[in-house]
Enzyme design. Structure first.
Site, PDB file in Angstrom:
ATOM      1  N   GLY A 181      43.549  37.548  34.369  1.00 13.63           N
ATOM      2  CA  GLY A 181      44.410  36.460  34.829  1.00 13.63           C
ATOM      3  C   GLY A 181      45.039  35.738  33.662  1.00 13.63           C
ATOM      4  N   ALA A 182      45.649  34.591  33.949  1.00 11.05           N
ATOM      5  CA  ALA A 182      46.336  33.835  32.912  1.00 11.05           C
ATOM      6  C   ALA A 182      45.341  33.104  32.005  1.00 11.05           C
ATOM      7  CB  ALA A 182      47.296  32.829  33.538  1.00 11.05           C
ATOM      8  N   GLU A 183      44.212  32.733  32.563  1.00 13.74           N
ATOM      9  CA  GLU A 183      43.249  31.957  31.782  1.00 13.74           C
ATOM     10  C   GLU A 183      41.874  32.595  31.725  1.00 13.74           C
ATOM     11  OE1 GLU A 183      43.128  27.821  32.769  1.00 13.74           O
ATOM     12  OE2 GLU A 183      45.087  27.614  31.800  1.00 13.74           O
ATOM     13  N   ARG A 189      39.343  36.389  32.383  1.00 12.15           N
ATOM     14  CA  ARG A 189      39.151  37.797  32.728  1.00 12.15           C
ATOM     15  C   ARG A 189      38.031  37.874  33.744  1.00 12.15           C
ATOM     16  NH1 ARG A 189      38.905  38.096  27.173  1.00 12.15           N
ATOM     17  NH2 ARG A 189      40.886  38.739  26.258  1.00 12.15           N
ATOM     18  N   LYS A 245      33.396  35.632  35.619  1.00  7.45           N
ATOM     19  CA  LYS A 245      34.714  35.079  35.267  1.00  7.45           C
ATOM     20  C   LYS A 245      34.604  34.433  33.904  1.00  7.45           C
ATOM     21  CE  LYS A 245      38.219  31.860  37.032  1.00  7.45           C
ATOM     22  NZ  LYS A 245      38.646  31.063  38.201  1.00  7.45           N
ATOM     23  N   ASP A 283      45.046  24.368  43.097  1.00  4.27           N
ATOM     24  CA  ASP A 283      45.784  25.631  42.936  1.00  4.27           C
ATOM     25  C   ASP A 283      45.653  26.431  44.226  1.00  4.27           C
ATOM     26  OD1 ASP A 283      47.235  27.707  41.843  1.00  4.27           O
ATOM     27  OD2 ASP A 283      45.553  28.558  40.716  1.00  4.27           O
TER      28      ASP A 283
HETATM   29  N1  LIG Z   1      33.575  35.969  43.920  1.00  9.48           N
HETATM   30  C1  LIG Z   1      34.577  36.840  44.096  1.00  9.48           C
HETATM   31  N2  LIG Z   1      34.434  37.880  44.928  1.00  9.48           N
HETATM   32  C2  LIG Z   1      35.450  38.763  45.103  1.00  9.48           C
HETATM   33  N3  LIG Z   1      36.639  38.665  44.498  1.00  9.48           N
HETATM   34  C3  LIG Z   1      36.848  37.637  43.655  1.00  9.48           C
HETATM   35  C4  LIG Z   1      35.841  36.676  43.406  1.00  9.48           C
HETATM   36  N4  LIG Z   1      36.324  35.782  42.527  1.00  9.48           N
HETATM   37  C5  LIG Z   1      37.556  36.165  42.239  1.00  9.48           C
HETATM   38  N5  LIG Z   1      37.897  37.273  42.908  1.00  9.48           N
HETATM   39  C6  LIG Z   1      39.198  37.988  42.833  1.00  9.48           C
HETATM   40  O1  LIG Z   1      39.739  37.806  41.556  1.00  9.48           O
HETATM   41  C7  LIG Z   1      40.988  37.112  41.615  1.00  9.48           C
HETATM   42  C8  LIG Z   1      41.107  36.125  40.456  1.00  9.48           C
HETATM   43  O2  LIG Z   1      40.022  35.197  40.501  1.00  9.48           O
HETATM   44  P1  LIG Z   1      40.279  33.646  40.260  1.00  9.48           P
HETATM   45  O3  LIG Z   1      41.313  33.187  41.211  1.00  9.48           O
HETATM   46  O4  LIG Z   1      38.965  32.962  40.276  1.00  9.48           O
HETATM   47  O5  LIG Z   1      40.816  33.675  38.773  1.00  9.48           O
HETATM   48  P2  LIG Z   1      42.197  33.202  38.136  1.00  9.48           P
HETATM   49  O6  LIG Z   1      43.229  33.032  39.170  1.00  9.48           O
HETATM   50  O7  LIG Z   1      42.483  34.034  36.951  1.00  9.48           O
HETATM   51  O8  LIG Z   1      41.658  31.848  37.642  1.00  9.48           O
HETATM   52  P3  LIG Z   1      42.397  30.584  37.022  1.00  9.48           P
HETATM   53  O9  LIG Z   1      43.525  30.247  37.951  1.00  9.48           O
HETATM   54  O10 LIG Z   1      41.328  29.546  36.975  1.00  9.48           O
HETATM   55  O11 LIG Z   1      42.869  31.033  35.675  1.00  9.48           O
HETATM   56  C9  LIG Z   1      41.004  36.469  42.988  1.00  9.48           C
HETATM   57  O12 LIG Z   1      42.309  36.282  43.479  1.00  9.48           O
HETATM   58  C10 LIG Z   1      40.227  37.456  43.817  1.00  9.48           C
HETATM   59  O13 LIG Z   1      41.044  38.520  44.216  1.00  9.48           O
HETATM   60 MG   LIG Z   2      43.233  32.535  41.238  1.00  2.00          MG
END
Ligand SMILES: Nc1ncnc2c1ncn2[C@@H]1O[C@H](COP(=O)(O)OP(=O)(O)OP(=O)(O)O)[C@@H](O)[C@H]1O
Ligand SMILES: [Mg+2]
Lengths: 172, 230
Positions: free
Chosen positions: B15-17, B19, B33, B138
């Protein structure tokens, strides 16, 4: 199953045994407090599942390896982690056994099998299958201790609610 | 040298912030995460913000559960290594992908029912969340996961790094606005879907919902103005 073992982070292994009718709890406790007996003596009453101990112990191991412990040893840290309170003494008395307790979970993170056997040899009591801890559990006390309400229990099982709180404790 | 249990985690999403990795952690199928450093940001500020996000994420996971909103079970919070480890909601779909999947299958009657159902679920959970004064921060369709086990559909909220507690209707309206925009980008029939979400939202969040919906129109108007200016 009389023994429970789980590999934690940093290659550390947790060992767990359950005892009933323990006759020398007072001696065991003083051994633990003087640092001669390397284990944690835990009340089964507030333990929903061994996984609850796994999460608390793993958190202690991680902290020991990446930063530093809040309490004086890995075993006191595990009791502290189990407790929702930030007060250390309160955690130790709530989750650690008292002199009069006869049902005890013995948790050991040994460096060798001899070390594990040495600890277990000190316990004067009957080893029980780990599953028997369910009979010693007080669900109401768990719910009260961790402040879990019905809205939550409608969407989550008790164990998941408890381990989430243990993991998130420093953030609350 | 002992190997560590996270050594055989595999990179899953970037992701943006953060992995995201998947693997077995303490016997459970898990998602790790891990947030990473933003090189353009001052390093002290960056460390501070990262810690705040991790804290917010863990804290709101607990708050949401307490309010009756399904979230993944948390296994570890580690500020030092900038990571959390949580339950992997296996076979889940993001609401975004769920909507796309529905729009690509033929059974249109059934699809309408499912869209209606998931909209109600979204509204109901957001109503509960805002009643508890939790602002997600968000609220996109990628931060809502749908699991289906033997016929029953369940919605979970995730990704609370930008969340906080706030009573104001304004912040709640902005949450809803972010969701509306996210839906707009995935679903052609968004008006109907968002309407169903707001209906369910009002049902659980009786007292203050009116005020929030009024704020929502203000926020929309400001958004349009911003769009026109560019
Ligand atoms: N506990 C989980 N179980 C299954 N899939 C998950 C889980 N957590 C995250 N995901 C998947 O991973 C993707 C990215 O996770 P998350 O939204 O937490 O990170 P991010 O968007 O990169 O975070 P941030 O916006 O804080 O930088 C989610 O959209 C989902 O598809
Ligand atoms: Mg997200």
């Amino acid at each position: 199953m009389y023994s429970f073992e789980q590999k934690l982070e940093f290659g550390v292994a947790l060992h767990l045994r359950l005892f009933s009718n323990v006759k020398n709890t007072r001696e065991l406790r003083s051994g633990v407090m003087s640092g001669q007996l390397l284990c944690a003596l835990i009340k089964p009453k507030l333990l929903v599942d061994p996984f609850q101990l796994v999460i608390a112990a793993n958190k202690a191991v991680v902290r020991q390896n990446v930063s530093s412990l809040v309490t004086k040893s890995i075993y006191t840290e595990i009791l502290f982690n189990l407790s929702p309170s930030k007060n250390i003494t309160q955690g130790l008395t709530k989750f650690g056994v008292g002199d009069d307790d006869t049902d005890i979970f013995v948790l050991v993170i040994p460096n060798s099998d001899e070390e594990l056997q040495e600890v277990l040899r000190q316990v004067d009591g009957d080893m029980r299958p780990i599953e028997d801890a369910k009979e010693m559990l007080s669900i109401n006390e768990v719910i009260k201790t961790y402040s879990i309400h019905n809205d939550e229990l409608a969407i989550s099982n008790l164990l998941d609610s408890v381990v989430t709180r243990i993991a998130a404790k420093d953030c609350l | 040298m002992e190997t560590d249990i996270t050594d055989d985690f595999t990179l899953w999403k970037q992701g943006a912030e953060a992995r995201l990795f998947t693997g077995n952690y303490l016997g459970k199928s898990s998602v790790m995460k891990e947030r990473f450093t933003k090189s353009y940001r001052n390093s002290t500020l960056d460390a501070y913000l990262t810690k705040e996000r991790i804290k917010a994420e863990a804290k709101t996971l607990v708050r949401c559960r307490s309010a009756g909103i399904p979230t993944p079970t948390l296994y570890l919070v580690d500020f030092e290594r900038k990571r959390i480890v949580m339950e992997n909601l296996e076979n889940s779909l993001t609401v975004k992908d769920y909507i796309i999947q529905l729009s690509e299958t033929d059974d249109s009657n059934n699809n309408l029912n499912e869209l209606e159902f998931i909209s109600q679920e979204i509204g109901r959970l957001l109503g509960k969340m805002h009643s508890a004064n939790i602002i997600h921060g968000d609220l996109t369709t990628s931060n809502m996961l749908v699991t289906q086990d033997n016929g029953s559909v369940r919605l979970h909220l995730i990704d609370f790094g930008l969340s906080y507690v706030q009573q104001s209707s304004e912040d709640k309206a902005v949450d809803l606005y972010v969701l509306e925009r996210a839906l707009l980008s995935t679903h052609s029939n968004v008006a109907q879907m968002f309407g169903a979400i707001l209906n369910a939202y009002q049902l659980v969040f009786k007292d203050k919902a009116k005020e929030i919906l009024k704020k929502l129109s203000d926020v929309r108007a400001r958004g349009r103005k911003r769009d026109m200016i560019g």
